[in-house]
Design a protein around this motif. Structure first.
Motif, PDB file in Angstrom:
ATOM      1  N   GLY A 323       0.809  -1.163   0.127  1.00 58.51           N
ATOM      2  CA  GLY A 323      -0.017   0.012  -0.004  1.00 58.51           C
ATOM      3  C   GLY A 323       0.890   1.274   0.048  1.00 58.51           C
ATOM      4  O   GLY A 323       1.836   1.254  -0.583  1.00 58.51           O
ATOM      5  N   THR A 324       0.317   2.315   0.721  1.00 55.82           N
ATOM      6  CA  THR A 324       0.999   3.640   0.794  1.00 55.82           C
ATOM      7  C   THR A 324       2.545   3.464   1.479  1.00 55.82           C
ATOM      8  O   THR A 324       3.074   4.413   1.237  1.00 55.82           O
ATOM      9  CB  THR A 324       0.193   4.533   1.552  1.00 55.82           C
ATOM     10  N   SER A 325       2.667   2.522   2.270  1.00 56.78           N
ATOM     11  CA  SER A 325       3.856   2.495   3.007  1.00 56.78           C
ATOM     12  C   SER A 325       4.978   2.116   1.986  1.00 56.78           C
ATOM     13  O   SER A 325       6.009   2.166   2.563  1.00 56.78           O
ATOM     14  CB  SER A 325       3.797   1.428   4.050  1.00 56.78           C
ATOM     15  N   THR A 326       4.676   1.488   0.818  1.00 56.74           N
ATOM     16  CA  THR A 326       5.993   0.962  -0.108  1.00 56.74           C
ATOM     17  C   THR A 326       6.769   2.237  -0.404  1.00 56.74           C
ATOM     18  O   THR A 326       7.990   2.166  -0.297  1.00 56.74           O
ATOM     19  CB  THR A 326       5.207   0.600  -1.442  1.00 56.74           C
ATOM     20  N   THR A 327       6.316   3.526  -0.599  1.00 58.61           N
ATOM     21  CA  THR A 327       7.181   4.723  -1.008  1.00 58.61           C
ATOM     22  C   THR A 327       8.076   4.879  -0.070  1.00 58.61           C
ATOM     23  O   THR A 327       9.191   5.388  -0.034  1.00 58.61           O
ATOM     24  CB  THR A 327       6.082   5.760  -1.604  1.00 58.61           C
ATOM     25  N   LYS A 328       7.406   5.200   1.263  1.00 58.12           N
ATOM     26  CA  LYS A 328       8.199   5.551   2.406  1.00 58.12           C
ATOM     27  C   LYS A 328       9.380   4.714   2.550  1.00 58.12           C
ATOM     28  O   LYS A 328      10.506   4.925   2.916  1.00 58.12           O
ATOM     29  CB  LYS A 328       7.398   5.465   3.747  1.00 58.12           C
ATOM     30  N   MET A 329       9.043   3.254   2.529  1.00 56.71           N
ATOM     31  CA  MET A 329      10.072   2.260   3.020  1.00 56.71           C
ATOM     32  C   MET A 329      11.216   2.267   1.750  1.00 56.71           C
ATOM     33  O   MET A 329      12.341   1.914   2.336  1.00 56.71           O
ATOM     34  CB  MET A 329       9.464   0.839   3.093  1.00 56.71           C
ATOM     35  N   LEU A 361       4.775  -0.256  -7.040  1.00 54.07           N
ATOM     36  CA  LEU A 361       4.563   0.801  -8.057  1.00 54.07           C
ATOM     37  C   LEU A 361       3.266   1.612  -7.575  1.00 54.07           C
ATOM     38  O   LEU A 361       2.526   1.351  -7.065  1.00 54.07           O
ATOM     39  CB  LEU A 361       3.986   0.141  -9.261  1.00 54.07           C
ATOM     40  N   PRO A 362       3.750   2.922  -7.393  1.00 51.16           N
ATOM     41  CA  PRO A 362       2.875   3.923  -6.734  1.00 51.16           C
ATOM     42  C   PRO A 362       1.738   4.332  -7.421  1.00 51.16           C
ATOM     43  O   PRO A 362       1.190   5.199  -7.499  1.00 51.16           O
ATOM     44  CB  PRO A 362       3.978   5.072  -6.381  1.00 51.16           C
ATOM     45  N   VAL A 568       2.232   2.366 -20.219  1.00 48.01           N
ATOM     46  CA  VAL A 568       3.491   3.086 -19.910  1.00 48.01           C
ATOM     47  C   VAL A 568       4.347   3.180 -18.691  1.00 48.01           C
ATOM     48  O   VAL A 568       5.327   2.851 -18.334  1.00 48.01           O
ATOM     49  CB  VAL A 568       3.611   4.479 -20.778  1.00 48.01           C
ATOM     50  N   PRO A 569       3.495   3.696 -17.783  1.00 49.51           N
ATOM     51  CA  PRO A 569       3.911   3.758 -16.325  1.00 49.51           C
ATOM     52  C   PRO A 569       4.188   2.457 -15.860  1.00 49.51           C
ATOM     53  O   PRO A 569       5.261   2.480 -14.969  1.00 49.51           O
ATOM     54  CB  PRO A 569       2.776   4.415 -15.277  1.00 49.51           C
ATOM     55  N   VAL A 570       3.507   1.366 -16.126  1.00 47.52           N
ATOM     56  CA  VAL A 570       3.680   0.166 -15.362  1.00 47.52           C
ATOM     57  C   VAL A 570       5.125  -0.387 -16.063  1.00 47.52           C
ATOM     58  O   VAL A 570       5.820  -0.911 -15.136  1.00 47.52           O
ATOM     59  CB  VAL A 570       2.550  -0.819 -15.701  1.00 47.52           C
ATOM     60  N   GLU A 577      12.312  -0.467 -11.089  1.00 49.35           N
ATOM     61  CA  GLU A 577      12.383  -1.035  -9.893  1.00 49.35           C
ATOM     62  C   GLU A 577      13.311  -2.490  -9.832  1.00 49.35           C
ATOM     63  O   GLU A 577      14.240  -2.573  -8.968  1.00 49.35           O
ATOM     64  CB  GLU A 577      11.026  -1.842  -9.465  1.00 49.35           C
ATOM     65  N   VAL A 578      13.618  -3.132 -11.011  1.00 47.24           N
ATOM     66  CA  VAL A 578      14.413  -4.264 -11.171  1.00 47.24           C
ATOM     67  C   VAL A 578      16.055  -3.669 -11.218  1.00 47.24           C
ATOM     68  O   VAL A 578      16.810  -4.266 -10.654  1.00 47.24           O
ATOM     69  CB  VAL A 578      14.067  -4.919 -12.460  1.00 47.24           C
TER      70      VAL A 578
END
Length: 753
Positions: A323-329, A361-362, A568-570, A577-578
C-alpha cells in the motif's frame, strides 16, 4: 555510568545486556595474573588499587565454573577465579584499524616466566585444594547478601507470576478478555489462572494473596505491564546475544501492524548463529510515525543504542511493504544505503518477486489491484466461502472440467502470493464474480451480513474495466520477470544463474518499452475480451472524464488513455525497480555464491570470485591471502574422491568440518548467508514472519499485546524464569518486602508526628 570491558577486542558494556562485570582484584599477585592474561601492556604500570577502581572484565572471559550466581542481586566470582578466555586475533582482520586496547606481543622470556609462575600456582592450588573445599562447605562469601525469609517468598511469588505470563504468551491467550460493554463483567484471564494455581496448591501465591485486602486487585495494570516488559526484554536479550556473537546481520521489516491506533513496523534480524545455522528472528515493533529520516534515526537508535549492535555490520535490508507504505520504505532503504553502503537493499526471500514489484508501483490502479488481492485472500480463509468459490469454478468451467479441476487445486491458501498470481486472477475472474453474486444474494441465509458486504465490495471493484486492464498489463509485463523471480527463491545454483540472467531480463523489458504501441494493442484487446466475457462495459474512469470536461478538452479514446496512464507507467516502473533492486553491487554479491562447491562444479571449477570479493574485503580475516585460498578451495573440490558429493547450499557448506581451514571462504559464506534474498533452510511455516501472522490472525485486534506477541512468536527461545525474577527485582526494588516494610514504617512515623 556503564562499565566497559578492559579485555582486548571486547566491546561489551554493561548497558547492552545483563552480563556481569568484575573489578580487578586488590590482591597484587592475583591482579598481576589478570593483567598478564589480558596482554594489555598499558595496564602493567598501574597499581592493583588503580585497576580495582577503574577497570573491569566481563563474565565472558572466565570459565563458567568460576562464576557463581548464589545471590539474586548480583553475580560473584570464586576467590581463585582467573580470566582465561580472550580474543587475541580478531584485530588482525583489519590491520589498518587503530585499537585503544593494544595487545602486548610476548617474548620468549615472557613465555618462560609465565610457564614457571603457572606451574608454581598449580602446585599451590593442589596442596590447598582440600582445605579450600572444607572452607567452602562451612562458610559463605561475606560480600554476598543473604536473603531473608520474606525475600525468598517474594521471589517464589514472582516466579509463579512469570510462569503464568509465559504460558499465556505461548498459548496466544490475552491477559484480559474482551468485553461487550462497560456494564459487563471484564474477565481477567491472568487472575483466573492465578486462582487456578492457588487452588492447585501454589503456596507462594496463596500466602501472598491471603494477606491482601478483599477489595484489592491481585495485580494492578501497572504491575502486569512491568511483568510483561521484563518477559519481553529477557527473551529479546537471549536472541541479541547470538546476533552480537555472529556480528553480521540483515534487517527485514514486515507489513504494518496497528496497536492502539498507531502503526508499527515489525522488525526481524537475519543472522548466522554459532552453529552456522541461518536464522531470522522477530525482535520488536518500531513506531511508523514521522517522515523517512525520522524512521531511519529510530531504526538506528533501536539497533545501536538499545541493542548494542553496529549498523556497520548490517549486510542487507528487505522491506515487505504494501500500500502507501511502499514509497516510504523505499526512501528509508535509500537513506540507509547512503549511510551504510553494504546494507544492500534486496527483495525479501519469502515474497514472490512479482508481488514485490507490483507492491512497489505507486500507481492508484495497481495499488487497488494489490489491495483487492489481499482482501480476496482474507475472504476465502473460511471453509464456507472457499466451498462457494469451488462451486462457482465447477459451474463456469463445466465444459472444460480439466481446467476447472486444475483451478480448484491452485486456488487453495496462498494462491494470491504466487509468482503467476495475475494469470490465476484472470482465469478465476468469471468464477470469482459468480461466487460473489451468489454470496450477495444469500438466498439460504448462510452468510453473515459482514461477509455479504465484503462480497459486494469485492465484486464492485473487480467489475471495473480499469482494474481489468491493470491486471492484464501486470500479467503480461511480469511474464518477463517470472522465471527470474522463481530462481531467486530457488536453490543456491538457481540464485547464481538468476544473477547472471538479469541482463537478458532487462533486455526483454527494454524491447517491450521500445515497441510499446504494438504490445499495448495486443494487451488491450485481451482486456476487452476478458471484460466481454464477464459483461463489464469498456469505459474510462469517471474521475478522469470529469477533469477532462472541466478543462474543456477533446475526450481521449479508451485505448489511448490506458496506454498513457497504465501500460507505459507500469513497464517503466517495473524496469526502474528491477534496476534499483539489482544494482551492480547486489549482483556482485550474488555472483559470489560460486563459492558453493555445487556451483563451482556446474561451472567446471572455472569461477572468478576474486573479481567480486572487493565488496566484502574488509569482512575477511586475511584478505591478502584470498586468491591463494580460493585456488586451494577449488582444487580441493575438483580433485575430490568419486564418492564425495558436492555440497549444494551455503548451509551445507558451512557445516563441513574442514571449512574452518579456509577462514576467508568461511567468513565469505557467513556474510552471504545473511542476504535477505536467499531462502531460509527451515520450513516456511516455521519462519518468524509466519508465526507472527498466525498470532495476528488468531487473536482479536483489540487484544493484541506487543509483549505477548514477543513471547508467542519466540517460544523456541529459552525462557529463564530466574533471570526474569532477578531482572524484576533490580528494576522495581520498591516492590520487594524490605522496601514495603520501610515505607510502612515511614508512614507510621509520619502518622505519630
Amino acid at each position: 555510568m556503564p562499565n566497559f570491558c578492559a579485555a582486548p577486542n571486547c566491546t561489551r558494556k554493561s548497558t547492552q545486556s545483563d552480563l556481569a562485570f568484575f573489578r580487578f582484584p586488590r590482591d597484587p599477585e592475583r591482579c598481576r595474573i589478570w593483567v598478564e592474561n589480558c596482554r594489555r601492556a598499558d595496564l602493567e604500570a598501574k597499581t592493583s588499587d588503580q585497576l580495582n577502581k577503574h577497570y573491569r572484565l566481563c563474565a565472558k572471559h572466565f570459565d563458567p565454573a568460576m562464576v557463581c550466581k548464589t545471590s539474586p542481586y548480583r553475580t560473584v566470582l570464586k576467590d581463585t577465579a582467573i580470566p582465561t578466555i580472550f580474543d587475541l586475533t580478531s584485530h588482525l582482520k583489519n590491520p589498518h584499524t587503530r585499537h585503544r586496547k593494544r595487545i602486548k606481543e610476548l617474548t620468549e622470556e615472557d613465555i618462560r616466566k609465565i610457564k614457571e609462575r603457572r606451574l608454581a600456582s598449580s602446585i599451590e592450588q593442589l596442596v590447598s585444594k582440600k582445605d579450600t573445599a572444607v572452607e567452602d562447605s562451612t562458610s559463605t562469601n561475606e560480600d554476598e547478601p543473604q536473603l531473608s525469609t520474606e525475600e525468598k517468598e517474594f521471589r517464589e511469588y514472582l516466579r509463579s507470576l512469570f510462569e503464568v505470563v509465559v504460558m499465556l504468551g505461548k498459548q496466544s491467550i490475552p491477559l484480559v478478555a474482551d468485553k461487550a460493554s462497560e456494564a459487563e463483567y471484564k474477565s481477567n484471564n491472568f487472575q483466573a489462572l492465578l486462582d487456578y494455581r492457588m487452588n492447585a496448591g501454589d503456596e507462594a501465591l496463596k500466602k501472598r494473596f491471603e494477606a491482601t485486602a478483599v477489595n484489592t486487585e491481585y495485580l494492578s495494570a501497572a504491575q502486569q505491564s512491568q511483568l510483561l516488559d521484563v518477559c519481553e526484554n529477557t527473551v529479546r536479550e537471549e536472541m541479541l546475544m547470538e546476533v552480537r556473537e555472529s556480528r553480521f546481520f540483515s534487517l527485514v521489516t514486515g507489513d504494518l501492524v496497528e496497536f492502539s491506533s498507531e502503526k508499527h513496523l515489525p522488525l526481524f534480524l537475519r543472522f548466522v548463529n554459532q552453529q552456522n545455522v541461518l536464522r531470522e528472528e522477530f525482535l520488536d515493533f518500531v513506531p511508523f510515525d514521522g517522515d523517512e529520516s525520522a524512521l531511519v534515526e529510530r531504526l538506528e537508535a533501536q539497533l545501536t543504542d538499545r541493542w548494542g549492535l553496529s549498523m556497520e555490520d548490517c549486510r542487507g535490508q528487505a522491506h515487505k511493504a504494501t500500500g502507501t507504505s511502499t514509497t516510504k520504505m523505499k526512501a528509508v532503504a535509500v537513506l540507509l544505503m547512503e549511510k551504510y553502503p553494504l546494507a544492500l537493499h534486496m527483495p525479501c526471500s519469502h515474497m514472490a518477486l512479482n508481488i514485490h514489484l507490483s507492491n512497489s508501483l505507486p500507481f492508484p490502479s495497481v495499488q487497488v489491484v494489490m489491495e483487492i488481492l489481499r482482501r480476496i485472500a482474507s475472504f476465502f480463509r473460511t471453509p464456507f466461502t472457499q466451498d462457494e468459490l469451488e462451486k462457482a469454478i465447477s459451474t463456469h468451467y463445466q465444459k472444460n472440467e480439466e481446467k476447472g479441476n486444475a483451478l480448484k487445486q491452485t486456488c487453495g491458501p496462498g494462491w494470491t502470493e504466487q509468482h503467476n498470481v495475475f494469470d490465476l486472477l484472470l482465469d478465476l475472474l468469471p468464477p470469482l464474480l459468480l461466487c460473489m453474486d451468489t454470496i450477495r444474494n444469500n438466498d439460504e441465509g448462510r452468510f453473515a451480513d459482514a461477509v455479504v458486504a465484503d462480497a459486494y465490495s469485492i465484486a464492485e471493484i473487480l467489475a471495473d474495466f480499469e482494474i481489468i486492464v491493470t491486471i492484464v498489463i501486470l500479467k503480461n509485463v511480469l511474464t518477463f520477470t517470472r522465471a527470474f523471480g522463481r530462481n531467486l527463491q530457488g536453490e543456491t545454483l538457481d540464485v547464481f544463474f538468476a544473477a547472471n540472467s538479469l541482463t537478458a531480463v532487462l533486455h526483454s523489458l527494454n524491447e517491450v518499452s521500445d515497441n510499446i504501441e504494438v504490445y499495448h494493442e495486443f494487451w488491450y484487446e485481451e482486456a476487452v475480451s476478458v471484460a466481454t466475457v464477464v459483461e463489464i462495459p469498456m469505459t474510462i474512469p469517471r474521475l478522469f472524464l470529469r477533469k477532462q470536461r472541466a478543462a474543456d478538452v477533446v475526450e481521449i479514446q479508451a485505448e489511448v488513455y490506458f496506454k498513457e496512464y497504465v501500460t507505459v507507467p507500469v513497464i517503466r516502473g517495473i524496469m526502474q525497480e528491477v534496476e534499483d533492486m539489482f544494482c551492480e553491487t547486489n549482483l556482485k554479491a550474488l555472483k559470489c555464491l560460486s563459492l558453493v562447491p555445487a556451483v563451482m562444479g556446474q561451472m567446471k571449477f572455472n569461477t572468478t570470485e576474486e573479481n567480486y570479493a572487493e565488496v566484502y574485503r574488509n569482512d575477511l580475516p586475511n584478505p591478502d591471502t584470498l586468491p591463494a585460498e580460493l585456488h586451494c578451495w577449488r582444487i580441493k573440490w575438483k580433485h575430490r574422491g568419486k564418492e564425495v558429493r558436492l555440497p549444494t547450499t551455503i548451509h551445507e557448506t558451512l557445516q563441513l568440518p574442514d571449512v574452518k581451514f579456509f577462514p576467508n571462504v568461511n567468513s565469505f559464506l557467513k556474510v552471504l548467508s545473511t542476504l535477505p534474498v536467499l531462502k531460509l533452510e527451515d520450513n516456511k511455516t516455521d519462519m518468524a514472519s509466519e508465526r507472527l501472522q498466525v498470532y495476528l490472525d488468531s487473536v482479536p485486534v483489540k487484544q493484541w499485546n506487543k509483549s505477548l506477541v514477543m513471547l508467542n512468536v519466540n517460544t523456541h527461545v529459552k525462557h529463564d524464569l530466574d533471570v526474569m525474577v532477578d531482572k524484576y527485582c533490580r528494576l522495581y526494588p520498591e516492590d520487594d518486602p524490605e522496601a514495603e516494610a520501610e515505607s510502612e514504617e515511614a508512614a507510621e512515623e509520619d502518622a505519630t508526628k
